[in-house]
Design a protein around this motif. Sequence first.
Motif, short mmCIF file in Angstrom:
data_model
loop_
_atom_site.label_atom_id
_atom_site.label_comp_id
_atom_site.label_asym_id
_atom_site.label_seq_id
_atom_site.Cartn_x
_atom_site.Cartn_y
_atom_site.Cartn_z
N GLY A 15 0.78 -1.23 0.00
CA GLY A 15 0.00 0.00 0.00
C GLY A 15 0.81 1.28 0.00
N TRP A 16 2.13 1.18 -0.16
CA TRP A 16 2.97 2.36 -0.16
C TRP A 16 2.93 3.07 -1.50
CZ3 TRP A 16 7.66 3.35 3.19
CH2 TRP A 16 7.51 2.75 4.45
N THR A 17 3.19 4.38 -1.47
CA THR A 17 3.44 5.17 -2.66
C THR A 17 4.92 5.06 -2.96
OG1 THR A 17 1.67 6.71 -2.08
CG2 THR A 17 3.35 7.50 -3.64
N VAL A 18 5.26 4.76 -4.20
CA VAL A 18 6.66 4.51 -4.56
C VAL A 18 7.06 5.36 -5.75
CG1 VAL A 18 8.32 2.76 -5.34
CG2 VAL A 18 6.52 2.13 -3.72
N LEU A 19 8.23 5.98 -5.64
CA LEU A 19 8.83 6.69 -6.76
C LEU A 19 10.13 5.98 -7.10
CD1 LEU A 19 9.11 9.04 -8.77
CD2 LEU A 19 10.20 10.36 -6.93
N GLU A 20 10.22 5.50 -8.34
CA GLU A 20 11.45 4.89 -8.84
C GLU A 20 12.15 5.91 -9.73
OE1 GLU A 20 10.83 0.72 -10.38
OE2 GLU A 20 8.74 1.35 -10.05
N VAL A 21 13.41 6.17 -9.45
CA VAL A 21 14.17 7.10 -10.29
C VAL A 21 15.22 6.32 -11.08
CG1 VAL A 21 13.73 9.09 -8.80
CG2 VAL A 21 15.80 7.74 -8.46
N HIS A 22 15.67 6.91 -12.16
CA HIS A 22 16.59 6.24 -13.08
C HIS A 22 17.77 7.17 -13.38
CE1 HIS A 22 12.60 4.47 -13.57
NE2 HIS A 22 13.25 3.34 -13.78
N PRO A 23 18.77 7.18 -12.50
CA PRO A 23 19.91 8.08 -12.70
C PRO A 23 20.63 7.81 -14.02
CG PRO A 23 19.96 7.12 -10.51
CD PRO A 23 18.89 6.40 -11.28
N GLY A 24 21.08 8.89 -14.63
CA GLY A 24 21.88 8.77 -15.83
C GLY A 24 23.34 8.51 -15.50
N ASP A 25 23.76 8.94 -14.32
CA ASP A 25 25.14 8.77 -13.90
C ASP A 25 25.18 8.80 -12.38
OD1 ASP A 25 27.87 8.39 -14.15
OD2 ASP A 25 28.32 10.52 -14.41
N LEU A 74 24.36 -0.26 -5.71
CA LEU A 74 23.48 0.04 -4.58
C LEU A 74 22.04 0.18 -5.06
CD1 LEU A 74 25.56 2.92 -2.95
CD2 LEU A 74 25.37 0.58 -2.09
N LEU A 75 21.14 -0.27 -4.23
CA LEU A 75 19.74 0.10 -4.37
C LEU A 75 19.39 0.74 -3.04
CD1 LEU A 75 17.05 0.34 -5.75
CD2 LEU A 75 16.49 -1.96 -4.94
N ILE A 76 19.16 2.04 -3.06
CA ILE A 76 18.88 2.80 -1.86
C ILE A 76 17.37 3.08 -1.81
CG2 ILE A 76 19.37 4.93 -0.59
CD1 ILE A 76 22.03 5.01 -2.29
N VAL A 77 16.74 2.68 -0.71
CA VAL A 77 15.31 2.89 -0.54
C VAL A 77 15.12 3.90 0.58
CG1 VAL A 77 13.07 1.82 -0.10
CG2 VAL A 77 14.88 0.49 -1.25
N GLU A 78 14.87 5.14 0.22
CA GLU A 78 14.61 6.20 1.18
C GLU A 78 13.14 6.07 1.58
OE1 GLU A 78 16.94 7.94 2.41
OE2 GLU A 78 18.54 7.87 0.91
N ARG A 79 12.88 6.01 2.90
CA ARG A 79 11.52 5.70 3.35
C ARG A 79 10.96 6.75 4.31
NH1 ARG A 79 10.55 0.42 5.72
NH2 ARG A 79 11.84 1.21 7.38
N ASP A 80 9.69 7.05 4.12
CA ASP A 80 8.90 7.84 5.07
C ASP A 80 7.83 6.90 5.59
OD1 ASP A 80 7.04 9.38 6.41
OD2 ASP A 80 7.00 10.98 4.93
N PRO A 81 8.10 6.21 6.71
CA PRO A 81 7.15 5.22 7.22
C PRO A 81 5.80 5.82 7.59
CG PRO A 81 9.30 4.93 8.25
CD PRO A 81 9.34 6.22 7.49
N GLU A 82 5.78 7.04 8.09
CA GLU A 82 4.52 7.66 8.51
C GLU A 82 3.58 7.85 7.33
OE1 GLU A 82 3.08 11.84 10.37
OE2 GLU A 82 4.77 10.85 11.39
N ASN A 83 4.11 8.32 6.21
CA ASN A 83 3.30 8.54 5.01
C ASN A 83 3.32 7.35 4.06
OD1 ASN A 83 2.33 11.25 5.46
ND2 ASN A 83 4.45 11.89 5.23
N GLU A 84 4.02 6.30 4.45
CA GLU A 84 4.14 5.10 3.62
C GLU A 84 4.55 5.46 2.19
OE1 GLU A 84 0.54 2.77 4.14
OE2 GLU A 84 1.34 1.95 6.01
N THR A 85 5.66 6.18 2.11
CA THR A 85 6.22 6.62 0.84
C THR A 85 7.67 6.18 0.76
OG1 THR A 85 4.74 8.53 0.79
CG2 THR A 85 6.70 8.64 -0.60
#
Length: 141
Positions: A15-25, A74-85
């Motif tokens: 049920g989380w909102t997720v943003l996946e980013v795709h760095p160029g470098d 690396l796969l870095i997952v930055e999390r805001d548990p309160e907002n489930e983001t």
Amino acid sequence: MADMTATAETYRDRGWTVLEVHPGDSVLVDSAARTGLDVVLPGPEYEELEAVAAECAFTAVETYRAEADGLVYLLIVERDPENETAVLVPAYYDPGGSEPKVDAIRESGEFTLFCRRLNDEYVLFVHTDVAPFLPGGLADE
């Protein structure tokens, strides 16, 4: 990228909102302006990240690290548990020749992730546990 997709789906299934980013470098940096990991994002993704970061307090992180072919992934997952983001940032860097940068990060006691656009605007995430981000063996020296 497959790991990022699978991890994002796991969060979405909860049920989380997720943003996946795709760095160029991505590259380790140590300069007067920045020390940490610098990732360059496409403009639209940067704008999405900027909007999400303005609304959320990212207080937790999960870091997945693998080392292969002389690179640190690396796969870095930055999390805001309160907002489930969650924001998922894949990155890599070459630790060869980066010992001074790794030393600077270790000495500062902070690992900073700079998600930026080409004009040097950035969203940053700061972490006080540097070990999950550094090559095996170098974090604990």
